[in-house]
Write a protein that holds these residues in place. Structure first.
Motif, PDB file in Angstrom:
ATOM      1  N   LYS A  57       9.658   0.135   2.108  1.00  0.00           N
ATOM      2  CA  LYS A  57       9.282   0.884   0.917  1.00  0.00           C
ATOM      3  C   LYS A  57      10.011   0.313  -0.288  1.00  0.00           C
ATOM      4  N   ILE A  58       9.260  -0.100  -1.292  1.00  0.00           N
ATOM      5  CA  ILE A  58       9.837  -0.734  -2.479  1.00  0.00           C
ATOM      6  C   ILE A  58      10.037   0.315  -3.556  1.00  0.00           C
ATOM      7  N   SER A  59      11.235   0.329  -4.115  1.00  0.00           N
ATOM      8  CA  SER A  59      11.548   1.213  -5.229  1.00  0.00           C
ATOM      9  C   SER A  59      12.296   0.420  -6.271  1.00  0.00           C
ATOM     10  N   SER A  60      11.863   0.538  -7.514  1.00  0.00           N
ATOM     11  CA  SER A  60      12.507  -0.228  -8.578  1.00  0.00           C
ATOM     12  C   SER A  60      13.916   0.254  -8.856  1.00  0.00           C
ATOM     13  N   HIS A  79       0.861  -1.197   0.000  1.00  0.00           N
ATOM     14  CA  HIS A  79       0.000   0.000   0.000  1.00  0.00           C
ATOM     15  C   HIS A  79       0.890   1.238   0.000  1.00  0.00           C
ATOM     16  N   LYS A  80       0.682   2.108  -1.027  1.00  0.00           N
ATOM     17  CA  LYS A  80       1.475   3.325  -1.176  1.00  0.00           C
ATOM     18  C   LYS A  80       2.965   3.007  -1.191  1.00  0.00           C
ATOM     19  N   VAL A  96      -2.792  -5.644  -2.892  1.00  0.00           N
ATOM     20  CA  VAL A  96      -2.078  -4.558  -3.560  1.00  0.00           C
ATOM     21  C   VAL A  96      -3.066  -3.414  -3.862  1.00  0.00           C
ATOM     22  N   SER A  97      -2.705  -2.198  -3.437  1.00  0.00           N
ATOM     23  CA  SER A  97      -3.519  -1.014  -3.756  1.00  0.00           C
ATOM     24  C   SER A  97      -3.175  -0.513  -5.158  1.00  0.00           C
ATOM     25  N   PRO A  98      -4.061   0.248  -5.803  1.00  0.00           N
ATOM     26  CA  PRO A  98      -3.826   0.673  -7.193  1.00  0.00           C
ATOM     27  C   PRO A  98      -2.552   1.487  -7.383  1.00  0.00           C
ATOM     28  N   ASP A  99      -2.030   2.128  -6.345  1.00  0.00           N
ATOM     29  CA  ASP A  99      -0.846   2.962  -6.500  1.00  0.00           C
ATOM     30  C   ASP A  99       0.455   2.169  -6.377  1.00  0.00           C
ATOM     31  N   SER A 100       0.369   0.827  -6.251  1.00  0.00           N
ATOM     32  CA  SER A 100       1.589   0.040  -5.998  1.00  0.00           C
ATOM     33  C   SER A 100       1.733  -1.158  -6.925  1.00  0.00           C
ATOM     34  N   PHE A 101       1.033  -1.181  -8.039  1.00  0.00           N
ATOM     35  CA  PHE A 101       1.166  -2.331  -8.957  1.00  0.00           C
ATOM     36  C   PHE A 101       2.564  -2.388  -9.587  1.00  0.00           C
ATOM     37  N   GLU A 102       3.168  -1.230  -9.815  1.00  0.00           N
ATOM     38  CA  GLU A 102       4.514  -1.227 -10.378  1.00  0.00           C
ATOM     39  C   GLU A 102       5.507  -1.860  -9.400  1.00  0.00           C
TER      40      GLU A 102
END
Length: 304
Positions: free
Chosen positions: A229-232, A186-187, A259-265
């Motif tokens: 916090k996940i960052s690509s 989430h977020k 999974v919230s819509p802002d975190s699919f990536e």
């Protein structure tokens, strides 16, 4: 006797005639006397001369009378001359022509004024038509420009979609009897509902997930900005994720990720790591107004 009666009748008639004659004579005398008296009075009046004031007024009046008579004679002479001239030069046909010409002139004037008003109205209408035509041309130009922009944006959108789209095969679902471990993404924060306390012992992770009670029972939701916090673009996050997943056994557990819509990536990064570590997983799209209720786990869940 009868003769005597005739004599009396004749005497009476004579008396009557005599009386009438005497009366007529008296009236005639009186009339003659009145005329004589009037003449005598008139002679006496003529013999008395008027005073100076009366004579002056009489002379002034006589002069004014003479002037008035002269003016009257002059006016009559002028009128006679005008009538003579009119008779000589203006015959009835000419009068009719003049009258008709006057009427036609008035009609021509009226038509000219009407023509000017009509031309003015036509000019105003033409101005309106020109303005409408200009606005129509502007609208047509704007529409053509909008169509060009739309086509350009549509092409850019198509290229953007193609550049951001990925070709993927549909996942194959299979049944599993493993224990479910719930996680939230989430977020961009990855948080877990359970944490490992010892060999085979797991307790609620209250630092990252909170339990609440609703009308339909107990449910859980992630704590804002808690977890990993996940960052690509951050490679160091891989170590933190591997450490978190190492608390669970791929042979005993599968991972359910809400999974919230802002975190699919960010889920793409997590999925690759779960597959690499040999975990089966279940993706559950999740919005903040939805509830994740706590309850007995059902057997044979569908996983990927």
């Amino acid at each position: 006797m009868s003769r005597a009666r005739r004599d009396n009748n004749g005497s009476s008639l004579e008396l009557l005639l005599d009386t009438i004659c005497n009366t007529f004579g008296g009236v005639l005398f009186i009339s003659i006397l009145v005329v004589i008296l009037i003449n005598m009075s008139s002679d006496s009046a003529r013999s008395r001369p008027p005073d100076e004031i009366a004579q002056t007024e009489l002379m002034e009046m006589q002069l004014e009378l003479q002037k008035s008579q002269d003016r009257i004679q002059k006016l009559q002479h002028v009128i006679e001359q005008q009538q003579s001239i009119e008779k000589q030069f203006v015959d009835p046909d000419t009068k009719n022509l003049i009258r008709n010409w006057t009427q036609l002139n008035a009609e021509v004037t009226r038509l000219a004024e009407s023509k000017e008003q009509t031309l003015s109205n036509i000019s105003e209408d033409q101005v309106l038509i020109n303005r409408v035509a200009a606005e129509s041309k502007q609208s047509a130009d704007a529409l053509a420009s909008a169509k060009e922009k739309y086509s350009s944006l549509q092409s850019k959108l198509r290229l953007e979609v193609e550049s951001r789209s990925q070709t993927a095969k549909l996942p194959k679902l299979r049944k599993t009897d493993k224990n479910e471990m719930v996680f939230f993404l989430h977020k961009q924060y990855f948080s877990s509902y359970a944490r490992k306390m010892g060999e085979g012992i797991y307790v609620p992770n209250t630092n990252e997930v909170v339990e609440k009670t609703g009308l339909q029972g107990d449910y859980i939701e992630p704590v804002p900005s808690a977890g990993i916090k996940i960052s690509s673009d951050d490679n160091s996050v891989q170590e933190a994720l591997e450490k978190r997943l190492s608390d669970f056994n791929p042979d005993q557990h599968y991972i359910a990720v809400f999974v919230s819509p802002d975190s699919f990536e960010q889920f793409a990064v997590l999925k690759n790591l779960m597959v690499k570590k040999g975990f089966e997983y279940r993706l559950e799209p999740y919005t903040s107004d939805q509830k994740v209720y706590i309850g007995p786990a059902e057997n044979a869940k569908n996983v990927q």
